[in-house]
Design an enzyme around this catalytic site. Structure first.
Site, short mmCIF file in Angstrom:
data_model
loop_
_atom_site.label_atom_id
_atom_site.label_comp_id
_atom_site.label_asym_id
_atom_site.label_seq_id
_atom_site.Cartn_x
_atom_site.Cartn_y
_atom_site.Cartn_z
N TYR A 124 -16.37 29.91 -4.71
CA TYR A 124 -15.24 30.48 -5.09
C TYR A 124 -14.45 30.22 -6.34
O TYR A 124 -13.37 30.19 -6.58
CB TYR A 124 -14.34 30.45 -3.84
CG TYR A 124 -14.60 31.12 -2.57
CD1 TYR A 124 -16.01 31.29 -2.39
CD2 TYR A 124 -13.81 31.35 -1.68
CE1 TYR A 124 -16.45 32.03 -1.33
CE2 TYR A 124 -14.15 32.00 -0.48
CZ TYR A 124 -15.30 32.35 -0.09
OH TYR A 124 -15.90 32.92 0.92
N LYS A 173 -26.52 22.92 2.10
CA LYS A 173 -28.13 23.43 2.23
C LYS A 173 -28.61 22.71 0.95
O LYS A 173 -29.32 23.27 -0.13
CB LYS A 173 -27.80 25.00 1.67
CG LYS A 173 -29.07 25.59 1.87
CD LYS A 173 -29.65 26.09 3.15
CE LYS A 173 -30.91 26.87 2.98
NZ LYS A 173 -31.61 27.00 4.45
N ASP A 206 -27.83 27.17 7.97
CA ASP A 206 -28.57 27.99 8.88
C ASP A 206 -28.84 27.45 10.29
O ASP A 206 -28.28 28.22 11.36
CB ASP A 206 -30.00 28.50 8.38
CG ASP A 206 -30.67 27.46 7.44
OD1 ASP A 206 -30.19 26.23 7.40
OD2 ASP A 206 -31.76 27.64 7.32
N ASP A 230 -15.81 29.09 5.11
CA ASP A 230 -15.40 30.25 5.30
C ASP A 230 -16.08 31.11 6.51
O ASP A 230 -15.49 31.54 7.36
CB ASP A 230 -15.32 31.28 4.01
CG ASP A 230 -14.43 32.46 3.97
OD1 ASP A 230 -13.62 32.62 4.80
OD2 ASP A 230 -14.45 33.07 3.14
#
Ligand code: NAD
Length: 369
Positions: A124, A173, A206, A230
């Site tokens: 963002y 990740k 994930d 988010d």
């Protein structure tokens, strides 16, 4: 004592739910002087800009803000007011508690976890551009700094310590994002030993999504980067009963702003239909933040009892999926008045009522309506 609080009604359902929150805040008897400042569509109409300087000046002065949702145009138009506010005020930690209220509207009535999301950078960052004139390729840059990782991770551990939580899980990740993900992972691994009484572990984003929808009660405090946070906080809001009941808080150094997880739900604007609970629980978080613990407990309990009774609840809390049997839907303002009526009356020592077995879950009624 009177607290000065900047109030941004926002747009869409924002003015209705923030008014509902004010009604409940007033019922606590805590002195709050509201400083109303407009952002979003009303500000564009009045001042020609979605975020006038007066909004930032007010919040910098009061250090406290209650905010309604603000619409962000998709794929064009002005930059998100919400993102700009967080960046301008350096509100770096977005805290979203996911508590199943009265065990309703969820397959997981024991859900009680907190998502802490880094709120100023990551994907963002606002650093994005088209690669060519034909707009056939585009790039968005994920900016991750050690400073921002350290402060949000420290915030998560301090929050866990303050709230008597036992575990902090970092979500990233780092296997694929070998610079930005690894930076966050390293910061977490170096911070965790400073909090030996709190268990620390990690999940890939994930895997975390899968684990959460199977057994959310295993998790306590989750800390993650902006985009993952988010997404996870909406997921957790769904686990805990839906967007209509999910509050949020944003913290910077000496500034705190409170806003629901949900957006401006334009299709319900002006109809007095929206669920006011998320915004009302923002008042609870605000009161807790300034040390008005009893008032905060009263608000939470009044919300809980109102949902458990199911006599005066908005459409989303009245549908099958939220309740075992459908009940007539009330308006946003009627539900706020009912919660406000209960605030001074509730017995804080009595056990919280649990209205029988939890409902069967099912699809999120808010998304179906
Ligand atoms: P949304 O949260 O507004 O709506 C998602 C679904 O939940 C819709 O079906 C909506 O009707 C329902 N819903 C949401 N809040 C509800 C409530 N209080 N009571 C009953 N039902 C409710 O999400 P969206 O449609 O993706 O976004 C609409 C706008 O809000 C967009 O412009 C988005 O950018 C903005 N937004 C703002 C914020 C913020 O101000 N912090 C957060 C999220 C989205």
């Amino acid at each position: 004592m009177t607290y000065r609080v900047s109030l941004i009604p926002g747009d869409g359902i924002g003015p209705e739910v923030t008014h509902a929150a004010q009604v409940v805040a007033d019922a606590t008897g805590v002195g709050i002087a509201w400083e109303v400042v407009e952002a979003g569509e009303p500000a564009i109409r009045k001042d020609g800009t979605p975020l006038p300087d007066a909004v930032l000046e007010s919040i910098r002065r009061t250090r406290l803000c209650l905010k309604g949702p603000i619409t962000t145009p998709i794929g064009g138009g002005f930059r998100s007011v919400n993102v700009t506010l967080r960046q301008q005020l350096d509100l770096y930690a977005s805290v979203r508690p996911a508590r199943a209220i009265a065990g309703e509207g969820t397959r997981f009535p024991e859900t009680d976890l907190i998502v802490v999301r880094e709120a100023t950078e990551g994907l963002y960052s606002g650093v994005e551009h088209w690669v060519d004139r034909e707009h056939s390729a585009a790039e968005t840059v994920a900016v991750v700094t050690r400073k921002a990782c350290d402060r949000v991770i420290r915030f998560a551990f301090e929050l866990a310590r303050r709230e008597g939580r036992h575990r902090v899980t970092a979500v990233h990740k780092a296997n694929i994002m070998k610079t930005t993900g690894a930076l966050f992972q390293t910061a977490f691994r170096e911070m965790a030993p400073r909090y030996p009484e709190i268990a620390a572990d990690e999940r890939l984003i994930d895997n975390m999504c899968m684990q959460l929808v199977k057994k959310p009660s295993e998790y306590d405090v989750i800390v993650t980067t902006n985009l993952f946070g988010d997404i996870l906080s909406d997921l957790c809001a769904g686990l805990a009963g839906g967007l209509g009941v999910a509050p949020g808080a944003l913290y910077g150094d000496g500034i705190a702003a409170f806003e629901p997880v949900h957006g401006s739900a334009p299709k319900y604007a002006g109809q007095d239909r929206a669920d006011p609970v998320a915004e009302i629980l923002c008042v609870e978080l605000l009161l807790r933040h300034v040390g008005e613990r009893e008032a905060a407990d009263r608000v939470f309990r009044a919300v809980w009892e109102t949902i458990a009774e199911k006599k005066v609840v908005t459409y989303d809390l009245a549908l099958p999926g939220y309740t075992a049997r459908p009940v007539p839907a009330s308006t946003c303002s009627a539900m706020a008045r009912e919660i406000a009526r209960k605030v001074p009356e509730v017995d804080l020592r009595a056990p919280l009522p649990r209205p029988g077995a939890a409902s069967s879950g099912g699809a999120d009624p808010q998304l179906e309506a």
